[in-house]
Design an enzyme around this catalytic site. Structure first.
Site, PDB file in Angstrom:
ATOM      1  N   THR A  77      41.533  39.319 -31.719  1.00 55.76           N
ATOM      2  CA  THR A  77      42.981  40.017 -31.909  1.00 55.76           C
ATOM      3  C   THR A  77      43.753  39.769 -32.953  1.00 55.76           C
ATOM      4  OG1 THR A  77      42.960  40.279 -29.200  1.00 55.76           O
ATOM      5  CG2 THR A  77      45.006  40.227 -30.474  1.00 55.76           C
ATOM      6  N   GLY A  78      43.949  38.272 -32.963  1.00 57.15           N
ATOM      7  CA  GLY A  78      44.733  37.931 -34.283  1.00 57.15           C
ATOM      8  C   GLY A  78      44.261  38.144 -35.316  1.00 57.15           C
ATOM      9  N   GLY A  88      38.965  39.824 -27.512  1.00 54.64           N
ATOM     10  CA  GLY A  88      38.906  38.334 -27.485  1.00 54.64           C
ATOM     11  C   GLY A  88      40.212  37.931 -28.400  1.00 54.64           C
ATOM     12  N   CYS A  89      40.492  36.529 -27.968  1.00 53.37           N
ATOM     13  CA  CYS A  89      41.650  36.128 -28.627  1.00 53.37           C
ATOM     14  C   CYS A  89      41.592  35.891 -29.993  1.00 53.37           C
ATOM     15  CB  CYS A  89      41.956  34.585 -27.798  1.00 53.37           C
ATOM     16  SG  CYS A  89      40.528  33.687 -27.941  1.00 53.37           S
ATOM     17  N   TYR A  90      40.710  35.115 -30.697  1.00 54.13           N
ATOM     18  CA  TYR A  90      40.590  35.273 -32.064  1.00 54.13           C
ATOM     19  C   TYR A  90      40.458  36.412 -32.657  1.00 54.13           C
ATOM     20  CZ  TYR A  90      39.648  30.366 -31.822  1.00 54.13           C
ATOM     21  OH  TYR A  90      39.501  28.845 -31.705  1.00 54.13           O
TER      22      TYR A  90
END
Lengths: 344, 344, 344, 344
Positions: free
Chosen positions: D153-154, D149-151
């Protein structure tokens, strides 16, 4: 593999040149000149280049550009660029000038509209107006390219087929243009301060914008006679993109479909011009970050007015992308080398 | 203290009516009608009203509007608004209709441009076009106000002095208009989805926008003869504001200063029209949230073209503010009561 | 009717003061001071005031403020504001200072965080911290108001009930704050140049922002013991609004509903604080242009963390609106006079 | 040259996959599947691809994917993606799934947070979590990649070195995350309608976001013990980019410089992670359109808190770029093939 230098590497067109050249398979970016940031790494000033461009910015004069360089992009302020170009030419470099300095053939017009005496008017005849869709043959052999202005690029590409075929009343040309804010450059100023610029729309330099004589010179050259245009630029609260809405009185009675055919044929060998099938209309987002110019035609059957709309990214096709396209032609690369980006 | 009802209270013009009426010293907002949210508090749907507007939204038909109401604002969708207006009129209410339903005098044009049969064409003659700067006398006694469209407001105010004084070639009118996104209404749709709308600029409904006949009807009425215009709307990535750039061929040779004098005189009793002294130009931010229309004039000495630019907030002077201004005139309040906001 | 002066009228807080005061029924704006634009009309510099504020800006020193003035708003740069305030106080004016100069009780902290020696530390004891929800009694009689900073306003209102009731671990306070760009002031600078600021998000002055000691001073004062906070501000690509997300370790086991009850009671006489019923969450648009502070509470049952979110308009409740609220209290007007705007 | 298929080609991650694959020198995009637009050309739906991608969208089921395809990217909605993946695996394809369907190892968590019964829980053990910086060895041989997921990953990239080295109190993790609007997908909905989304900032799904268990699973796996985090996402009025601000209690006393050294070493072979030298801070614009993750570290000496900030482009490193990176590893290409874009 050719070696390129960018003078004025930290303004928006300089940054965009570095972005495009860093992904170009036939070019090595060898020198990035900067008056203000000499000695700093490119990635220190523009962190997006970290890991991609490992150059140190150099405070370098035109005289000091090393002979190993094959092509110099001058992205310097108006006035300064002409002087640098003259020196570079004398030293045998091929030069692509992104300023306005070599665009106008008549020094008087330069003086009138830019309020500067041209430092080297004798070179104006040597400069080739770098609009590849119209001038590719001359560009091939050019020593000095005058890279077109952003507004002129969108406008000339939009009107060239009509003018070439004598299809409009030359007294009727009205151009309503809209640009994103990056067109104003990188120096912070009050009108471009975020809180005064976002959520706002305005016209500016109404009937007095300095791109007017460039537009008239090139359109007149295509039409084969001198002409004048009404030109009103506007500021759009977005970073990139120019949309030009052009109003014309047709000389004949061609239908939209016939005009579409004419335009398609005119640009059939131009990989960066996309003529949209009616009734599609350009949007700046579809060209953002790319070198495309999208065009649409619409006739208003009620009033007889012909409306042409063009969209470009002002920093790519309107500046640095076009400069790379010119370089490709000058050095024998396929025209679209390194310019294959899809809009983001 | 008059009592007002708003039907269609939760769309953008309805919200804006509630915002303006909640600060109006001579009005009590008594009824907020909503098809979708009946039974919910206004502040539940639009939290900005918490602490300011304590009404519950009611799913109420036109028949059910209580007789204690003095004025009904119809902010319903086109088509539905006409029907509601007819019932309200029959029941003796004074009605201010913010839809397009009562603006066009000829039902055929309504059918052509809105693709609807008009449900009550017999009322079209009764409706007063609610542009106070031109029609205040008729507005005073009106039972039914057709509140002008957003684009027509900016355009008519920009051109009225020229047309009234026969100062332009009526065949030459070209209107390039730019609107913020709130003009498209509150229903989410793909082109107005944030990621596709921000950082983008485009023309839309080129030469086919439904406001065209309204513009022509009213300009023709001022000019005393029928006329046609070329009208191209564009979408600006901002919420509020319309800027119209209008290109005209002057019939005479008046200077910018003379035109400025003429406009200033024409609007000297119009508190919401500000004619800017040349070379100032309007910006939408200076009218945002306010009921002002700012106007500027520029002649292009090179081409002879006259360029008029107008700016309004599409939701205020272009819709709900103008509706309140009409209400003020109808009920004998000073025209600017409750409309003293400075742009934010 | 009291007479007000604004010193520093052309910065963002000055403009906002003029906007609010021009619509205030009990105040006449009599003097608008400007170092840079003395002699120009307010509406020449800020065209939105045309037709509303007919003052000429005056280059006026603190000594020259006429005795007919009842209250002076100092919206000057940090450092200069303190000096002006000292003179104005000596001359008998009541002063509302919008700079940071009189907020910190300990001159050492001012020196540490603003890198300036305080020019008149002897006045720090006299200044009343102008947060009306907590200090209204002291504000009533104050000669000198230190108008709170924008971040501290949102943070203190969000945490005061918890601290007052000893409900959290004082070592656990983490504040993640996000502000619109107008918080950076009106002077154009590179990071706020539109093309570099829009479509971007970043943290700045991480753990070093100058509002930190102000937050700690006031929270410590409420808690009855000194404390330290972790405070990280961020820049949001919008003009107005601050949202603060605050993470706390509860000392007890109160439920969300109990906390909601506690907050509602704490603020029941505060017309500008709206405690949202769970699970509603604040959005900056619902307070934009208004003097409200919206608050929400959420406990994370999985981790035990308590999350408080507050939203204000940094230029209204975070600056000029709060200044007007303070003025209302000082001069016996109802607290919300002239502050009835609904968010736009 | 491998052949790739994209199922769900017209959502934002599908578009981004086509953008990246169209510039990838080792891949031929052979199939673009679309439920809604089957039969239309890609460039008809997304005009930016005109001249670059000449495919026709096909309404194709998982069963119908031709055997000539080497890798299938599933960019389908949650739930549907799992089913398609199961069929594709059975048919022998290597699958990169961009949905959440194969990320959680425990089907119960999937049910709890996505409110769906997992259609093929037996495959969860087979799926490799596709975060190349941590799992490249497993990715090499994987048949099924669960693209992160995007969140997550960061967040995971920001915290992995600390967790690996047991350097923080696992009970203290607070994550305040901010995302651009493209993270919400392409379907228009009220909160993402331009006028309600621009000039606004808010938190959403406070302490209840569905990425929470994914974050906890992966962080716990690195730390070697289960843990829980406080996670608050926010919506930023921009299209692309996620910035995560993470607050931690250090277990030891490492200085910023030591931590910087540790991070640099941890990521020395990760071409897409750039650890910024203190005090530099990430900005989302510097990674926009690129596959980079920028990281910064800051200790607050006053409170002892450690603050880690990460920035990614949610559609590139947070989705499609990472998927291409996984594909590169799976098929033996250098990890950064086709991912050399500089932020625009």
């Amino acid at each position: 593999m050719i070696k390129a230098a960018v003078l004025g590497a930290t303004g928006y067109t300089g940054i965009e040149l570095m972005r495009l050249l860093s992904g170009h398979p036939g070019v090595e970016l060898s020198l990035a000149g900067s008056e203000s940031y000499g000695g700093k790494k490119v990635s220190e000033i523009h962190p997006q280049f970290s890991g991609r461009v490992d150059l140190t910015l150099e405070k370098v004069s035109a005289e000091e550009v090393p002979r190993s360089i094959d092509v110099v992009f001058c992205a310097l302020p108006h006035g300064k660029s002409a002087e640098a170009g003259a020196i570079l030419l004398k030293n045998g470099f091929r030069v692509i000038d992104l300023s306005a300095d070599y665009r106008l053939k008549q020094p008087r017009l330069y003086n009138d509209w830019y309020d500067l005496d041209h430092p080297c008017p004798e070179l104006l005849g040597k400069a080739v107006y770098g609009l590849p869709e119209l001038n590719s043959r001359a560009i091939m052999g050019a020593e000095l390219i005058a890279n077109p202005g952003c507004y002129p690029t969108g406008i000339i590409l939009g009107l060239a087929p009509l003018l070439k075929h004598q299809m409009i009343d030359l007294k009727s040309i009205i151009i309503d243009a809209k640009s994103g804010v990056s067109g104003a450059g990188r120096a912070p100023r009050q009108p471009f301060h975020f809180p005064e610029c976002t959520e706002n729309f305005k016209a500016y330099r109404v009937a007095t914008h300095q791109h007017t004589p460039e537009i008239e010179q090139e359109l007149g050259s295509i039409a084969g006679e001198s002409l004048q245009v009404t030109f009103t630029p506007h500021l759009v609260p977005m970073v990139r993109g120019i949309l030009c809405t052009m109003y014309l009185k047709p000389a004949g009675t061609e239908s939209e479909d016939e005009l579409y055919g004419l335009y398609s044929e005119f640009y059939e060998n131009s990989p960066f011009v996309r003529v949209l099938e009616p009734p599609a209309q350009p949007e700046t987002r579809f060209v953002r970050g790319s070198n495309y110019c999208d065009l649409a035609l619409k006739t208003d059957p009620r009033t007889g007015c012909l409306i042409v709309v063009s969209a470009i990214d002002n920093l790519v096709k309107g500046a640095s992308g076009q400069a790379v396209q010119n370089m490709n032609i000058m050095f024998g690369y396929p025209e679209d080398t390194g310019l294959g980006q899809v809009a983001i």
